[in-house]
Scaffold this active site. Structure first.
Site, mmCIF file in Angstrom:
data_model
loop_
_atom_site.group_PDB
_atom_site.id
_atom_site.type_symbol
_atom_site.label_atom_id
_atom_site.label_comp_id
_atom_site.label_asym_id
_atom_site.label_seq_id
_atom_site.Cartn_x
_atom_site.Cartn_y
_atom_site.Cartn_z
ATOM 1 N N GLU A 286 0.820 -1.220 0.000
ATOM 2 C CA GLU A 286 0.000 0.000 0.000
ATOM 3 C C GLU A 286 0.853 1.269 0.000
ATOM 4 O O GLU A 286 0.403 2.305 -0.458
ATOM 5 C CB GLU A 286 -0.937 0.017 1.223
ATOM 6 N N LYS A 421 -14.118 -0.416 -3.728
ATOM 7 C CA LYS A 421 -15.176 -0.089 -2.773
ATOM 8 C C LYS A 421 -16.298 0.658 -3.474
ATOM 9 O O LYS A 421 -17.479 0.368 -3.278
ATOM 10 C CB LYS A 421 -14.617 0.803 -1.652
HETATM 11 O O1 PA5 Z 1 -3.335 1.197 5.783
HETATM 12 C C1 PA5 Z 1 -4.496 1.545 5.713
HETATM 13 O O2 PA5 Z 1 -4.841 2.714 5.954
HETATM 14 C C2 PA5 Z 1 -5.599 0.569 5.377
HETATM 15 O O3 PA5 Z 1 -5.141 -0.662 4.967
HETATM 16 C C3 PA5 Z 1 -6.527 0.376 6.582
HETATM 17 O O4 PA5 Z 1 -5.775 -0.096 7.662
HETATM 18 C C4 PA5 Z 1 -7.684 -0.578 6.301
HETATM 19 O O5 PA5 Z 1 -8.319 -0.228 5.110
HETATM 20 C C5 PA5 Z 1 -8.693 -0.527 7.451
HETATM 21 O O6 PA5 Z 1 -9.160 0.776 7.613
HETATM 22 P P1 PA5 Z 1 -9.929 1.246 8.894
HETATM 23 O O7 PA5 Z 1 -9.056 1.100 10.068
HETATM 24 O O8 PA5 Z 1 -10.273 2.680 8.616
HETATM 25 O O9 PA5 Z 1 -11.180 0.391 9.017
#
Ligand code: PA5
Length: 440
Positions: A286, A421
């Site tokens: 990511e 999403k």
């Molecule tokens: O690194 C990130 O920001 C994402 O992978 C989130 O951890 C993941 O999408 C979960 O998001 P949230 O904690 O808002 O539910």
């Protein structure tokens, strides 16, 4: 606590690393001054040394309370709100902790909301009646569909089983200080809440209450983990790429990528490190995989996967590099003894330990893969303790920030996660999402 024992030196020359030096020094000062892209998410950088001590005491107190209330803690979260705690438990707990005698059995931590499988959730509900249950629901945004949906189901279960008042005492919410549906819901229901700092992104949040509360409940020494991270914060604040292994790792990956490698295989030789690989994949995937750039992060458990992926790594498409983790001191040592008739022909190993043989497998495989054209970086971790793990988490956070900046991308956003999403919401008919797949 982490050092590089293999520099991929048949593929990368010292002079090439030298060339990265000025860029790394610039990035180092950019991080310290907070002037790079995404600088509003640099809270993880000084988190270990600046951790609020009152908050830490509150986390430990809640951990103890959960351990008294329940023998099963269901942690609801996905991505960065799940993988850190999962990785730490995998490293630190007994390999067969579910089968330990009950007086030795720590809190059983189960995860939910990390998938959308009705089978998984239904089967989880089926076993909960046999246990005393507490819940830690974790979502920074407070709106992520998977954990929100799982929490809807589990909240209902808790309220039906314990009554609304008792359920509220068994549910702990970790979320944003002010925003999101989970914050509103937690405030209204009166749950004890923990805050994910605004300036710490999900995948950098393992050393916040996101990771620390479930770990404290499971009896993990979170002080030692933060201590390891503090040592890393200090040691890895060194601008010289040849003295800072996190920076050297970042530089090596980028040099190898510039030579055409597209996939980085994160290899461990201890099953307890499996979920560190999963955590690492999210962190690197990511943070770096954007703007058409990045090494695709994959992971493998050797020597298990040498009997499945080994052929490809040795001999398939030459697009791979490897990062191999070696554990200097394993938790247990098991010696191999000579037996009388040597029918299995293994007496030549007598006197060695399994660690010796495992390390030899590592050395032999690295040599074979490098000969086969796979550049390999070797990272040695002292042991699989809380302190070393805290160090490791911080090490990779620092490395990925520098590595992403070196490749010219913002390490701290994740615009590409949104498209699926939006499509899903449109297909499911979520209010506000029109038929073309965009928000209205
Ligand atoms: O690194 C990130 O920001 C994402 O992978 C989130 O951890 C993941 O999408 C979960 O998001 P949230 O904690 O808002 O539910």
């Amino acid at each position: 606590m982490i050092h590089i024992f293999e520099w991929a030196d048949s593929f990368v020359g010292k002079s090439e690393i030298e060339l990265q030096r000025p860029f790394i020094e610039r990035i180092h000062s950019m991080l310290l001054k907070g002037t790079g892209a995404g600088h509003e998410y640099l809270g993880w950088l000084h988190l270990p040394s600046e951790f609020n001590q009152d908050e830490l005491q509150r986390i430990k107190k809640a951990g103890r309370k959960i351990a008294q209330q329940a023998d099963v803690l269901v942690v609801i979260g996905i991505g960065g709100s799940y993988l850190g705690a999962k990785a730490a438990l995998n490293v630190l707990q007994h390999s067969f902790q579910d089968l330990l005698p009950s007086h030795k059995k720590p809190m059983h931590v189960i995860f939910a909301g990390q998938n959308m499988s009705g089978t998984y959730l239904q089967e989880l509900l089926e076993i909960l009646d046999n246990h005393e249950v507490a819940i830690n629901v974790i979502s920074k945004s407070g709106t992520t569909t998977e954990p929100a949906l799982a929490f809807r189901v589990l909240k209902q279960y808790m309220e039906q089983r314990y009554g609304v008042t008792e359920a509220a005492l068994r549910i702990y919410a970790t979320t944003d200080a002010a925003r999101g549906a989970l914050r509103a819901l937690a405030d209204q229901a009166g749950y004890e809440t923990f805050v994910i700092p605004d300036d710490v992104g999900g995948r950098f949040s393992v050393l916040t209450p996101v990771g620390l509360l479930p770990l404290a409940a499971a009896g993990i020494d979170i002080d030692a983990m933060l201590e390891g991270a503090r040592i890393a914060e200090l040691e890895l604040n060194e601008p010289d790429v040849f003295k800072n292994p996190a920076y050297a790792y970042a530089a090596l990956r980028q040099i190898v990528r510039s030579k055409g490698k597209e996939i980085e295989l994160f290899v461990t030789y201890e099953p307890g490190m499996h979920y560190v690989g999963e955590w690492w994949k999210q962190l690197f995937g990511e943070s770096e995989g954007k703007d058409g750039k990045g090494l695709f992060p994959a992971s493998a458990d050797f020597s298990t996967d040498l009997h499945s992926l080994g052929q490809f790594v040795q001999d398939g498409t030459r697009s791979l590099m490897e990062t191999v983790i070696r554990i200097k001191h394993t938790r247990k040592t098991l010696s191999i003894e000579a037996v009388e008739q040597d029918m299995d022909g293994l007496n030549y190993l007598a006197g060695k330990t399994f660690s010796d043989v495992n390390d030899t497998a590592l050395e032999a495989t690295m040599l074979a893969h490098q000969t086969g054209g796979v550049p390999t970086i070797g990272l040695e971790l002292e042991d699989m303790s809380e302190k070393s793990l805290g160090y490791l988490f911080y090490f990779f956070e620092k490395a990925v920030a520098v590595s992403a900046y070196l490749s010219g991308v913002n390490p701290f956003d994740q615009p590409g996660v949104e498209m699926y999403k939006t499509n899903m919401f449109t297909m499911l008919g979520k209010p506000g999402y029109d038929k073309e797949g965009s928000t209205s």
